[in-house]
Every structure is written in structure tokens, then in C-alpha cells.
Design a protein around this motif. Structure first.
Motif, PDB file in Angstrom:
ATOM      1  N   CYS A   1     -32.551  30.150  62.639  1.00 27.01           N
ATOM      2  CA  CYS A   1     -32.609  29.700  61.253  1.00 27.01           C
ATOM      3  C   CYS A   1     -34.038  29.385  60.821  1.00 27.01           C
ATOM      4  N   THR A   2     -34.804  28.748  61.700  1.00 28.89           N
ATOM      5  CA  THR A   2     -36.152  28.268  61.356  1.00 28.89           C
ATOM      6  C   THR A   2     -37.253  29.266  61.688  1.00 28.89           C
ATOM      7  N   ALA A   3     -36.875  30.490  62.091  1.00 28.06           N
ATOM      8  CA  ALA A   3     -37.857  31.535  62.423  1.00 28.06           C
ATOM      9  C   ALA A   3     -38.795  31.088  63.542  1.00 28.06           C
ATOM     10  N   ASP A   4     -38.299  30.231  64.417  1.00 23.49           N
ATOM     11  CA  ASP A   4     -39.133  29.686  65.491  1.00 23.49           C
ATOM     12  C   ASP A   4     -39.010  30.563  66.728  1.00 23.49           C
ATOM     13  N   VAL A   5     -39.683  31.697  66.693  1.00 27.20           N
ATOM     14  CA  VAL A   5     -39.574  32.648  67.794  1.00 27.20           C
ATOM     15  C   VAL A   5     -40.216  32.106  69.068  1.00 27.20           C
ATOM     16  N   THR A   6     -41.245  31.278  68.941  1.00 29.15           N
ATOM     17  CA  THR A   6     -41.915  30.723  70.125  1.00 29.15           C
ATOM     18  C   THR A   6     -40.957  29.840  70.922  1.00 29.15           C
ATOM     19  N   ALA A   7     -40.327  28.885  70.227  1.00 27.11           N
ATOM     20  CA  ALA A   7     -39.367  28.014  70.908  1.00 27.11           C
ATOM     21  C   ALA A   7     -38.146  28.808  71.347  1.00 27.11           C
ATOM     22  N   GLY A   8     -37.725  29.782  70.525  1.00 27.53           N
ATOM     23  CA  GLY A   8     -36.578  30.610  70.883  1.00 27.53           C
ATOM     24  C   GLY A   8     -36.812  31.389  72.152  1.00 27.53           C
ATOM     25  N   ARG A   9     -38.008  31.940  72.295  1.00 28.17           N
ATOM     26  CA  ARG A   9     -38.318  32.711  73.499  1.00 28.17           C
ATOM     27  C   ARG A   9     -38.451  31.795  74.712  1.00 28.17           C
ATOM     28  N   GLU A  10     -39.058  30.636  74.519  1.00 26.39           N
ATOM     29  CA  GLU A  10     -39.202  29.680  75.629  1.00 26.39           C
ATOM     30  C   GLU A  10     -37.840  29.207  76.126  1.00 26.39           C
ATOM     31  N   PHE A  11     -36.878  29.141  75.228  1.00 23.67           N
ATOM     32  CA  PHE A  11     -35.521  28.723  75.598  1.00 23.67           C
ATOM     33  C   PHE A  11     -34.726  29.874  76.213  1.00 23.67           C
ATOM     34  N   PHE A  12     -34.785  31.056  75.592  1.00 26.56           N
ATOM     35  CA  PHE A  12     -33.891  32.155  75.957  1.00 26.56           C
ATOM     36  C   PHE A  12     -34.366  32.910  77.199  1.00 26.56           C
ATOM     37  N   THR A  13     -35.670  32.977  77.425  1.00 31.07           N
ATOM     38  CA  THR A  13     -36.177  33.731  78.577  1.00 31.07           C
ATOM     39  C   THR A  13     -35.728  33.117  79.900  1.00 31.07           C
ATOM     40  N   PRO A  14     -35.914  31.805  80.135  1.00 28.82           N
ATOM     41  CA  PRO A  14     -35.398  31.237  81.394  1.00 28.82           C
ATOM     42  C   PRO A  14     -33.878  31.338  81.499  1.00 28.82           C
ATOM     43  N   LEU A  15     -33.196  31.201  80.363  1.00 29.95           N
ATOM     44  CA  LEU A  15     -31.739  31.263  80.372  1.00 29.95           C
ATOM     45  C   LEU A  15     -31.236  32.636  80.794  1.00 29.95           C
ATOM     46  N   THR A  16     -31.994  33.679  80.483  1.00 32.68           N
ATOM     47  CA  THR A  16     -31.579  35.044  80.821  1.00 32.68           C
ATOM     48  C   THR A  16     -32.408  35.635  81.957  1.00 32.68           C
ATOM     49  N   THR A  17     -33.041  34.776  82.730  1.00 26.40           N
ATOM     50  CA  THR A  17     -33.693  35.202  83.970  1.00 26.40           C
ATOM     51  C   THR A  17     -32.712  34.951  85.116  1.00 26.40           C
ATOM     52  N   VAL A  18     -32.328  36.005  85.790  1.00 28.07           N
ATOM     53  CA  VAL A  18     -31.314  35.880  86.838  1.00 28.07           C
ATOM     54  C   VAL A  18     -31.941  35.270  88.087  1.00 28.07           C
ATOM     55  N   PRO A  19     -31.457  34.117  88.554  1.00 27.18           N
ATOM     56  CA  PRO A  19     -32.026  33.484  89.747  1.00 27.18           C
ATOM     57  C   PRO A  19     -31.657  34.258  91.012  1.00 27.18           C
ATOM     58  N   LYS A  20     -32.411  34.018  92.065  1.00 28.03           N
ATOM     59  CA  LYS A  20     -32.181  34.723  93.332  1.00 28.03           C
ATOM     60  C   LYS A  20     -30.767  34.503  93.849  1.00 28.03           C
TER      61      LYS A  20
END
Length: 738
Positions: free
Chosen positions: A656-675
Motif C-alpha cells: 500500500c505504501t510503496a515501501d519496496v525497501t521494507a517489503g524486500r527486507e521482509f519478503f527475502t528472508p521469508l522466501t529464503t529456504v533454510p538448509k
């Protein structure tokens, strides 16, 4: 990706596969791919001659763009298409098979070749439409060479097939690191971009397009040699049937951009011809105007014309025959802003459509219950519709179970959207119970088999009708006006005043870029799960009591399973997800798994003797080659829903807030598959079954004894050969023309 690939059978006594064998094994098409028939005979006989002619001409317009799809995938795909069609049109397929066997090919080698051909035709190129991974034939190159040379072709056709084979044979089999997946070079290859382009070049072009108010849907980008000193030069190719004059721009003394028209010119000329032929059979003014807008769009490349076509598409109500066409879905562009050509024809299923009417009527009330503050809801729910259709024709890399169109955000905001569910595709994916229920215990598998159709339909309905309709985007227009109380809205996560929004010329896709599709699909999937726990929403689709509870459980179970299965296509070396739905579903799975682990830890501290069987989600090993997923239905509302609400809140607020920086910081770890989860990748690949391919019907014109035009319907067997025969029928003219 659904594990559609396998290696050639190993000979007795073969040694342990080396690393290259393991790489190759992931890219080889298996020979036993399932095929489903989309049959429309019963419906066809109920249509008027005018409706049949409309379907025929719009279908022909859609199929005329098939080569465009191929040319958007890889540089070699159009030539491979010509090669395969020439080989199989050289003689009757049964005769070609006999000639190959006489030349020494084994039955397995023949099956491998037909599987590769059918797979190529249904993926519109040599990369997976869902997964973006390159696939290659199972039989070796020198054995395919035998097939090429036994074709009974003469003179010009023989020279053409040999030239095409020489031109493509290395490309067909090559698995260099850069060629294994679609991506922006040097991380991969994509026919949306020249091979010498780099991410910084693509970003430079994107910045110019945003500033100059150009949209990327029907474009491709090439980096050229340059004629302007030290500044780089690019060619922005616009898809159009007319070769309009090239326009040159200098962007902030950073580069020169030549906007060149006429990309895919020959194919679009054919698209336009068939659209013109469809106009006399259009049954209302909105449809006629829609067709005229389509024609102008394809002739000139004007996105505004396509937007007008979509407004007419929205205004035509719920037609018996549903059609749309254009460059609409961005799934195969690594940047997720350039769209694949797509065209479809579908026929209304009135019974299923009526089932969804109560949800449409309650949409505004239901959406108000989503877990974010009032300011983040749309002031007024956009006009919504959800209709169920059965596919007649679909041109594109994959046939979805449903679509939510139009994709233009400005058109959506002003005019709403329509949600289309393709019932036969949905049901085909739940028909093979074994495919649907791997990694489940027997009881869950039986329940999923029993309720598979209903579960999928309800999730698609909530996903499209409520998910993609929900929320708003904070914007500032060119005159400085905000569509939200600027300076007053508190950020629900940080507690600070919201300071970011979409500026003039910016769109959701342009700001979030490669993250936009997966972010939005995850959000819509979450909304679908959320409303499956909502009694009033479930009642609106006709389910109450225990039946509603069972359907909710199966929905959550299958979403968790889908997120687990998504691990298979994740590239751990780069962190790349080649398919946005898979990335979104893994984000949900990862979130719910973390919530389960937290709940388990808290219970262990409270009880001191925590039993694992009370966990919300369990991944249970059964030996070295089997895993069972278990979900505690009693904890869906107590553990699952709170975690889902938090995930939904973050997805909506950052979007909603066009906050791609915070969005990427949140979504990248969430969609990084752990070992700890990556170790299941091989097991998933070995056990997962391929999704079915679809063989579609073909129509042709003939003249009856009274001299009147008639449309003939031709259907094909649900086999690999049936897929090939259907394509030979519809592309007969292009085979002759080369």
C-alpha cells in the motif's frame, strides 16, 4: 515445477552419476507425461452458427500469436518449432514412427522424442512455462539426428529441415550455466532481452520508461552497438503489425533509446486479420468495440487502445462466450513487467457461476474484515465479478485455473475487474488423486480426494474475487493530490506517520519490479486461506457445519503441502524463485511452520513434557525416501490464523505504501529456504508427479451443400501424439510457408 523430467534409463552396471549427470537429470523430459483432453463436443452442438463462427475466428486470432510466445521465450524456440512441425508433417505420424524403428530407434527413444515435442508445444518454447527451467530431449543428440534424416522430405523442405537441425541441434541440448533458466543475463537468458544486456541496463530503461510514461507490457529490449559516442544505446521494440517510424530519445545524458515498432509484425498481421473476421459475429456493441480496440492495439502497439478494449470487456456483463487477447501476464519476464502474448476463448458454466453470486454480493462486507486498519482498505470496493467458464482455446505457456483481469492498475481502480475461473482446468488438476495427495497420510489423502474439486474452486474464488480486490494503494497524482489523508495515517508496523506512496508515473509493478508478482500472489493466497476460516464467507459459497470445517482443513492442508513442494524449484545458489505462485506459497508455509515451532516451544516450556503430536505442523520422516506432512486442524484458528493475519498485514502495508525497501527486507528472508528444508528438495523431486498437459480442439471452415459457411470441430486423443496432431492441424499454413 512438477518434476516433469527424468534421465534416460541407466544401463545395468552403470556407475554412480557424476555432478554433470545430476544436472542433466533435472532437465530431461520424461517419456510418460499425462495428457488431458479439453472436449467441447456437447457444448458445441448447442451453439448457433454465428457463435461457432465467432469462436473460430477468435481462436484463429489467438493461435496466430503462438509463434510470438515462442519468440518471447528463447532465441532458438521459433526455429525449434519450425523444425518439429516439419518433422511431424513429413508423413503420417504412424509411418514416421515405423521408419524410425526400422532405422534402429528404440520405442523408448521414440516416446522420448514425442514427449519433448508435446512438452515444447504446450510450454510454447524450450523452457518451462511454470518454473522457467530449460528442458531437453531424453534421447541423445545423435539419435535425434536419425529421426531428422529418415523424414521423407524432398527438395526445399528437406533443405529447410536439415538447415534448421544444424542451426538448433546444439541449442536444443546445451545446458551451459547461463542457459539453464530464464533470467536477465548473465544469470540466465531471456528473449525479452538481448544477450549482451545486464541488470543495470534494464533498470536504466525502466527508469526512463517511468519518467516518460511508457509501459512495458508489449516490449522487448535490445542493447545495440551505439552511434552516439560513449553513451550506451538501446532499442525498445514495440509489438505492432505496422512498422511505424522509429523515435529516438536521449535520457538525462545517460543513454540513447530508439523506440522501434514492428516487433512480431508478421504474426500480428495474422492476428489482426482474424479479429477483423470475427467482428460480423460479435453479438453486442461492447464486443464489437472491444474487437476494434484490439485491432488498433495490435496494429499500432498502443497500450491505451488495449486499455479501452478492457473497459469494453468489463462492460459486456457475463457473456456466454468469454474472450480476451493481448500481452497481459508478466510471469515469464525475469523483471515481471513485460508480458507474454495470450488469447483465449471460453464458454460459460451457468450453474457454477450462480454458486459464486452470494460472494460477489457480500464482497464489500467480507473485505472489511481483513486484518489491516481502515485507511488501508479501499474507500469503495471496486466492481467485482466471478464467473465460471470452460476453456475452448487458450494460447500461452500454461493454462491457469483462473484469471483476474485487467492487469492495468489504472483501469482496475476506475472500472473494477472480472474474475474468470476455468473449471475444466481446475478439475483436471484434481482429477488424478495420486498426484494431489503425495506426502499426505492415508486419512488426509482420502479427505483431499473427496473434497479436492470444492477446495480448489473455493480457494480460487476467494483468491481472485476477494484477494486481488482487497486493499488500496496510497498515491499522489501529478497535481500533488493524495488519495489518502497524507500526514495523518500511522504505519501499523512502525507506529510512525506514513511518508511513502506511489508517485506520478509509478505503478505497483514498476516500483516492486521482480518482487511484485510473488508478493501479490502470496497476499491473494493468504486472503483465500483467511476466508476459508470465515463462517459467513463459507456459507456464501454454500458450505456450513462440518462440511465447511472439512473444506477449511483441506484448504489449509493443501496450501501447506504446496508450500513444501515449492522447495523443489528454488535455486539455493542465487536465491531465485522462477515461479511467483511457488514463492508466495512457500512464504505462507514458512510463516506457518515458524508459528508452529514457536507454539511448540511455548507449550514445552509450560508443560515440561511437550508431545510432538500436538504441533500445528509436523514434517515426519518415513525412512530415507518418504516424508509425511501432518496438520493439526484444531490449531488452524489458534496458531495458523494469527500468524496469517500478521503476514497479511505486512504484505498489504508494504504494498500500500510503496515501501519496496521494507517489503524486500521482509519478503527475502521469508522466501529464503533454510538448509533444514533444502534437504527435502531431492525427495520432493523424486516423488512429485507431473501436471497434466492439455490437448485442445481445432476448428476449420468449410462450405455446405447450400454454399453456406460452416465451422467444423475437430478433437484429438488425450495422448502426446494427440497434442502434436492438434498443432499440425492448426499450424498447417505456417508449416507450408516456413
Amino acid at each position: 515445477m512438477s518434476n516433469p523430467l527424468e534421465t534416460e534409463p541407466k544401463s545395468a552396471g552403470a556407475g554412480v552419476p557424476n555432478e554433470w549427470d545430476n544436472i542433466r537429470s533435472h532437465h530431461v523430459v520424461r517419456a510418460d507425461l499425462p495428457v488431458c483432453q479439453i472436449s467441447r463436443k456437447e457444448t458445441w452442438n448447442k451453439l448457433s452458427e454465428s457463435q461457432k463462427h465467432f469462436i473460430h475466428h477468435f481462436s484463429r486470432a489467438s493461435w496466430s500469436g503462438f509463434r510470438i510466445c515462442c519468440s518471447q521465450v528463447s532465441e532458438e524456440s521459433p526455429d525449434i518449432l519450425r523444425l518439429l512441425l516439419l518433422i511431424f508433417s513429413s508423413t503420417d505420424i504412424s509411418n514416421l514412427k515405423r521408419r524410425c524403428h526400422l532405422a534402429g530407434l528404440t520405442p523408448w527413444e521414440w516416446d522420448s522424442f514425442t514427449a519433448y515435442t508435446a512438452y515444447f508445444l504446450t510450454n510454447t518454447g524450450n523452457y518451462l512455462a511454470l518454473g522457467d527451467m530449460k528442458f531437453i530431449p531424453g534421447l541423445p543428440e545423435h539419435r535425434l539426428d536419425i529421426i531428422v534424416r529418415v523424414c521423407p522430405l524432398k527438395d526445399d523442405k528437406e533443405r529447410r529441415v536439415l538447415n534448421l537441425w544444424d542451426k538448433t541441434r546444439k541449442k536444443i541440448y546445451s545446458l551451459s550455466s547461463v542457459e539453464r533458466r530464464l533470467d536477465i543475463p548473465p544469470n540466465g537468458l531471456s528473449a525479452y532481452y538481448s544477450n549482451n544486456i545486464r541488470p543495470r541496463d534494464v533498470q536504466l530503461i525502466s527508469d526512463w520508461m517511468t519518467q516518460s510514461d511508457h509501459e512495458a507490457w508489449n516490449t522487448r529490449v535490445w542493447k545495440t552497438s551505439g552511434q552516439h559516442g560513449d553513451l550506451p544505446e538501446y532499442e525498445l521494440r514495440i509489438a505492432s503489425a505496422r512498422p511505424l517510424p522509429t523515435k529516438t530519445y536521449c535520457y538525462e545524458n545517460k543513454c540513447f533509446i530508439n523506440v522501434k515498432y514492428g516487433d512480431h509484425r508478421e504474426d500480428l498481421e495474422n492476428v489482426v486479420t482474424h479479429l477483423r473476421n470475427a467482428i460480423p459475429y460479435a453479438d453486442n456493441e461492447h464486443r464489437r468495440e472491444m474487437l476494434n480496440c484490439f485491432i488498433d492495439y495490435f496494429e499500432t502497439g498502443s497500450i491505451e487502445s488495449h486499455k479501452r478494449s478492457q473497459i469494453h470487456w468489463l462492460q459486456q456483463g457475463e457473456p456466454v462466450i468469454e474472450v480476451n487477447i493481448g500481452f497481459m501476464e508478466t510471469n515469464r519476464d525475469p523483471q515481471r513487467c513485460r508480458a507474454e502474448f495470450e488469447g483465449y476463448v471460453a464458454i460459460l458454466n451457468q450453474t457454477a457461476s450462480k454458486q459464486m453470486k452470494p460472494v460477489r454480493d457480500k464482497a464489500e462486507y467480507l473485505l472489511s474484515s481483513l486484518p489491516w486498519p481502515k485507511d488501508f482498505h479501499a474507500e469503495k470496493v471496486r466492481s467485482t465479478d466471478f464467473s465460471c467458464f470452460e476453456i475452448f482455446t487458450f494460447t500461452g505457456g500454461s493454462i491457469p485455473a483462473g484469471v483476474n483481469l485487467p492487469n492495468y492498475e489504472d483501469v482496475r481502480l476506475a472500472n473494477g475487474t472480472r474474475n474468470i475461473c476455468f473449471l475444466d482446468v481446475l478439475y483436471m488438476h484434481t482429477k488424478d488423486h495420486n498426484f494431489q495427495t503425495t506426502f499426505l497420510c492415508e486419512g488426509d489423502a482420502l479427505l483431499a480426494q473427496k473434497m479436492g474439486h470444492e477446495t480448489f474452486l473455493v480457494q480460487v474464488a476467494f483468491h481472485d474475487l476477494l484477494g486481488h480486490q482487497s486493499g488500496k494503494l496510497f498515491m499522489r497524482d501529478s497535481e500533488g493530490r493524495y488519495n489518502f489523508p497524507h500526514g495523518e495515517v500511522r504505519h501499523p508496523i512502525t507506529g510512525e506517520l506514513v511518508t511513502t506512496c506511489y508517485e506520478p508515473g509509478e505503478t505497483w509493478q514498476s516500483v516492486f519490479g521482480d518482487l511484485s508478482s510473488s508478493f501479490e500472489e502470496c497476499r491473494a493466497e493468504c486472503v483465500g486461506l483467511f476466508f476459508s476460516t470465515h463462517p459467513e464467507a463459507m456459507e456464501a459459497v454454500g458450505y456450513t457445519g462440518q462440511e465447511a470445517e472439512d473444506l477449511m482443513y483441506v484448504n489449509w492442508l493443501m496450501m501447506i503441502r504446496a508450500g513444501f513442494l515449492a522447495i523443489e524449484i528454488y535455486y539455493a545458489d542465487t536465491g531465485i524463485w522462477p515461479q511467483e505462485h511457488a514463492q508466495g506459497r512457500f512464504a505462507i508455509f514458512h510463516t506457518l511452520l515458524a508459528a508452529s515451532e514457536l507454539d511448540s516451544h511455548e507449550n514445552a516450556q509450560k508443560d515440561g513434557n511437550h508431545e510432538r503430536k500436538s504441533d500445528f505442523i509436523q514434517i515426519l520422516r518415513r525412512g530415507s525416501r518418504k516424508v509425511i506432512l501432518r496438520v493439526n486442524r484444531n490449531k488452524i484458528r489458534t496458531v495458523g490464523v494469527p500468524a496469517l493475519k500478521t503476514l497479511l498485514m505486512k504484505l498489504q502495508v508494504y504494498r500500500c505504501t510503496a515501501d519496496v525497501t521494507a517489503g524486500r527486507e521482509f519478503f527475502t528472508p521469508l522466501t529464503t529456504v533454510p538448509k533444514s528444508l533444502l534437504e527435502f528438495k531431492g525427495m520432493i523431486s523424486r516423488n512429485r508427479r507431473p501436471k497434466p498437459m492439455f490437448v485442445q480442439a481445432h476448428t476449420s471452415l468449410t462450405t455446405n451443400k447450400d454454399g453456406e459457411s460452416e465451422v467444423i470441430l475437430e478433437e484429438f486423443s488425450p495422448t502426446l501424439v494427440g497434442i502434436i496432431e492438434s498443432c499440425l492441424a492448426r499450424f498447417r499454413d505456417s508449416i507450408s510457408d516456413g
